[in-house]
Design a protein around this motif. Sequence first.
Motif, PDB file in Angstrom:
ATOM      1  N   ALA A  90       0.809  -1.135   0.034  1.00  0.00           N
ATOM      2  CA  ALA A  90      -0.003  -0.068  -0.195  1.00  0.00           C
ATOM      3  C   ALA A  90       0.862   1.289  -0.039  1.00  0.00           C
ATOM      4  O   ALA A  90       0.437   2.146  -0.038  1.00  0.00           O
ATOM      5  CB  ALA A  90      -0.786   0.113   1.165  1.00  0.00           C
ATOM      6  N   MET A  91       1.964   0.910   0.215  1.00  0.00           N
ATOM      7  CA  MET A  91       2.927   2.320   0.269  1.00  0.00           C
ATOM      8  C   MET A  91       2.994   3.214  -0.946  1.00  0.00           C
ATOM      9  O   MET A  91       2.826   4.401  -1.079  1.00  0.00           O
ATOM     10  CB  MET A  91       4.417   1.897   0.662  1.00  0.00           C
ATOM     11  CG  MET A  91       4.541   1.428   2.002  1.00  0.00           C
ATOM     12  SD  MET A  91       4.270   2.797   3.283  1.00  0.00           S
ATOM     13  CE  MET A  91       5.244   3.907   2.838  1.00  0.00           C
ATOM     14  N   ARG A  92       3.222   2.637  -2.018  1.00  0.00           N
ATOM     15  CA  ARG A  92       3.337   3.449  -3.321  1.00  0.00           C
ATOM     16  C   ARG A  92       2.092   4.286  -3.580  1.00  0.00           C
ATOM     17  O   ARG A  92       1.893   5.279  -3.785  1.00  0.00           O
ATOM     18  CB  ARG A  92       3.794   2.652  -4.573  1.00  0.00           C
ATOM     19  CG  ARG A  92       3.500   3.304  -5.901  1.00  0.00           C
ATOM     20  CD  ARG A  92       4.085   2.428  -7.017  1.00  0.00           C
ATOM     21  NE  ARG A  92       5.756   2.426  -7.008  1.00  0.00           N
ATOM     22  CZ  ARG A  92       6.233   2.010  -7.810  1.00  0.00           C
ATOM     23  NH1 ARG A  92       5.692   1.774  -9.097  1.00  0.00           N
ATOM     24  NH2 ARG A  92       7.717   1.899  -7.673  1.00  0.00           N
ATOM     25  N   PRO A  93       0.841   3.409  -3.771  1.00  0.00           N
ATOM     26  CA  PRO A  93      -0.511   4.118  -3.961  1.00  0.00           C
ATOM     27  C   PRO A  93      -0.846   5.178  -2.785  1.00  0.00           C
ATOM     28  O   PRO A  93      -1.414   6.140  -3.300  1.00  0.00           O
ATOM     29  CB  PRO A  93      -1.432   2.926  -4.021  1.00  0.00           C
ATOM     30  CG  PRO A  93      -0.802   1.814  -3.379  1.00  0.00           C
ATOM     31  CD  PRO A  93       0.606   1.944  -3.778  1.00  0.00           C
ATOM     32  N   GLY A  94      -0.486   4.816  -1.653  1.00  0.00           N
ATOM     33  CA  GLY A  94      -0.828   5.731  -0.532  1.00  0.00           C
ATOM     34  C   GLY A  94       0.133   6.972  -0.643  1.00  0.00           C
ATOM     35  O   GLY A  94      -0.478   8.109  -0.571  1.00  0.00           O
ATOM     36  N   LEU A  95       1.352   6.800  -1.032  1.00  0.00           N
ATOM     37  CA  LEU A  95       2.104   8.136  -1.279  1.00  0.00           C
ATOM     38  C   LEU A  95       1.804   8.916  -2.340  1.00  0.00           C
ATOM     39  O   LEU A  95       1.958  10.082  -2.390  1.00  0.00           O
ATOM     40  CB  LEU A  95       3.557   7.789  -1.323  1.00  0.00           C
ATOM     41  CG  LEU A  95       4.244   6.914   0.041  1.00  0.00           C
ATOM     42  CD1 LEU A  95       5.656   6.591  -0.173  1.00  0.00           C
ATOM     43  CD2 LEU A  95       4.147   8.175   0.904  1.00  0.00           C
ATOM     44  N   ALA A  96       1.096   8.090  -3.558  1.00  0.00           N
ATOM     45  CA  ALA A  96       0.742   8.862  -4.637  1.00  0.00           C
ATOM     46  C   ALA A  96      -0.648   9.446  -4.448  1.00  0.00           C
ATOM     47  O   ALA A  96      -1.114  10.037  -5.405  1.00  0.00           O
ATOM     48  CB  ALA A  96       0.760   7.725  -5.832  1.00  0.00           C
ATOM     49  N   GLY A  97      -1.412   9.211  -3.253  1.00  0.00           N
ATOM     50  CA  GLY A  97      -2.526   9.790  -3.276  1.00  0.00           C
ATOM     51  C   GLY A  97      -3.592   8.946  -3.668  1.00  0.00           C
ATOM     52  O   GLY A  97      -5.019   9.411  -3.697  1.00  0.00           O
ATOM     53  N   ASP A  98      -3.368   7.607  -3.857  1.00  0.00           N
ATOM     54  CA  ASP A  98      -4.591   6.908  -4.598  1.00  0.00           C
ATOM     55  C   ASP A  98      -4.768   6.148  -3.460  1.00  0.00           C
ATOM     56  O   ASP A  98      -4.567   4.853  -3.069  1.00  0.00           O
ATOM     57  CB  ASP A  98      -3.734   5.743  -5.671  1.00  0.00           C
ATOM     58  CG  ASP A  98      -4.706   4.868  -6.140  1.00  0.00           C
ATOM     59  OD1 ASP A  98      -5.843   4.926  -5.683  1.00  0.00           O
ATOM     60  OD2 ASP A  98      -4.234   3.898  -6.678  1.00  0.00           O
ATOM     61  N   TRP A  99      -6.121   6.624  -2.830  1.00  0.00           N
ATOM     62  CA  TRP A  99      -6.477   6.175  -1.499  1.00  0.00           C
ATOM     63  C   TRP A  99      -7.282   4.732  -1.790  1.00  0.00           C
ATOM     64  O   TRP A  99      -7.061   3.802  -0.887  1.00  0.00           O
ATOM     65  CB  TRP A  99      -7.441   7.132  -0.824  1.00  0.00           C
ATOM     66  CG  TRP A  99      -6.596   8.263  -0.608  1.00  0.00           C
ATOM     67  CD1 TRP A  99      -7.374   9.781  -1.155  1.00  0.00           C
ATOM     68  CD2 TRP A  99      -5.637   8.885  -0.342  1.00  0.00           C
ATOM     69  NE1 TRP A  99      -6.411  10.623  -0.956  1.00  0.00           N
ATOM     70  CE2 TRP A  99      -5.532  10.220  -0.277  1.00  0.00           C
ATOM     71  CE3 TRP A  99      -4.624   7.851   0.489  1.00  0.00           C
ATOM     72  CZ2 TRP A  99      -4.080  10.709   0.126  1.00  0.00           C
ATOM     73  CZ3 TRP A  99      -3.525   8.608   0.865  1.00  0.00           C
ATOM     74  CH2 TRP A  99      -3.283   9.848   0.702  1.00  0.00           C
ATOM     75  N   ALA A 100      -8.092   4.709  -2.805  1.00  0.00           N
ATOM     76  CA  ALA A 100      -8.562   3.396  -3.045  1.00  0.00           C
ATOM     77  C   ALA A 100      -7.571   2.326  -3.494  1.00  0.00           C
ATOM     78  O   ALA A 100      -7.827   1.154  -2.905  1.00  0.00           O
ATOM     79  CB  ALA A 100      -9.854   3.411  -4.251  1.00  0.00           C
ATOM     80  N   GLY A 101      -6.756   2.581  -4.224  1.00  0.00           N
ATOM     81  CA  GLY A 101      -5.592   1.775  -4.371  1.00  0.00           C
ATOM     82  C   GLY A 101      -4.865   1.271  -3.312  1.00  0.00           C
ATOM     83  O   GLY A 101      -4.678   0.105  -3.146  1.00  0.00           O
TER      84      GLY A 101
END
Length: 257
Positions: free
Chosen positions: A132-143
């Motif tokens: 979840a780190m990459r989508p989370g840092l990118a602001g992709d909350w659903a991802g």
Amino acid sequence: MTRQLDEQLRARYSLGRRLRVLDVGTGRGAGALRLARLGHHVTGVENDPVVVAAARANLAAEPEGVRERVRLVHGDGRDTGVHFLPGSFDVVLCHGLLMRVEEPDPLVAGLARMLAPGGLLSLLVRNGDALAMRPGLAGDWAGALAALDATALLPRSRSEADGEGPAEQPGPRCRADRLTVLTATLDGIAAPLHAWYGVGVFTDFADADDPGTAPPSPPSSYPAADVPGLLDVEERAGRTDPYRGVAALLHLCGVRG
């Protein structure tokens, strides 16, 4: 990861000893050639015939002393028992291959059987606890929310997964492994975990468009002058809690009992 591996080799083996190394999923042979240049005898196993041809070409460009210490085998990493006797190697490397295998346990067990007593098993895997780190840092909350329970990554297209031309169908899923599960696996095959590191804590070296890929060389976007400092930071973070636990990849070292 190279620094981490060298640290483990120095700790386990006397200086100047020529080790018998099996490199499963050797790719184009960069790791195998590096170890052969250090004087070790390396057998590389690779299943992709195109990649095997590239590895042979790279080997042909080496001095004779290096060439004679490397053997390249076209074969499946799950069939090591067909090609080699148990206990034939001091070190077995499997870097990036487990993320392409649906059922990793038989492969890992087969690799452990190749080790002599006290031998080192080095695994590089995608970190299932940090998807979840990459989508989370990118602001992709659903991802990020979906990745919290995921054990695999899905490239956006087959062209991204395989390096081929455009295609509409999604490519194969890329597995990830959780540290607790692999620790139990290593215990069960008599090669218990001896040390583990994070790889790619602050700089996830996977391709930006395909987070399932194994790490290539440092991205060209980093100035050459920055790379030594980058590696120093990554090396320190990769052995330090809590940072190593959120690295993109995990480097696990087991020792055959």
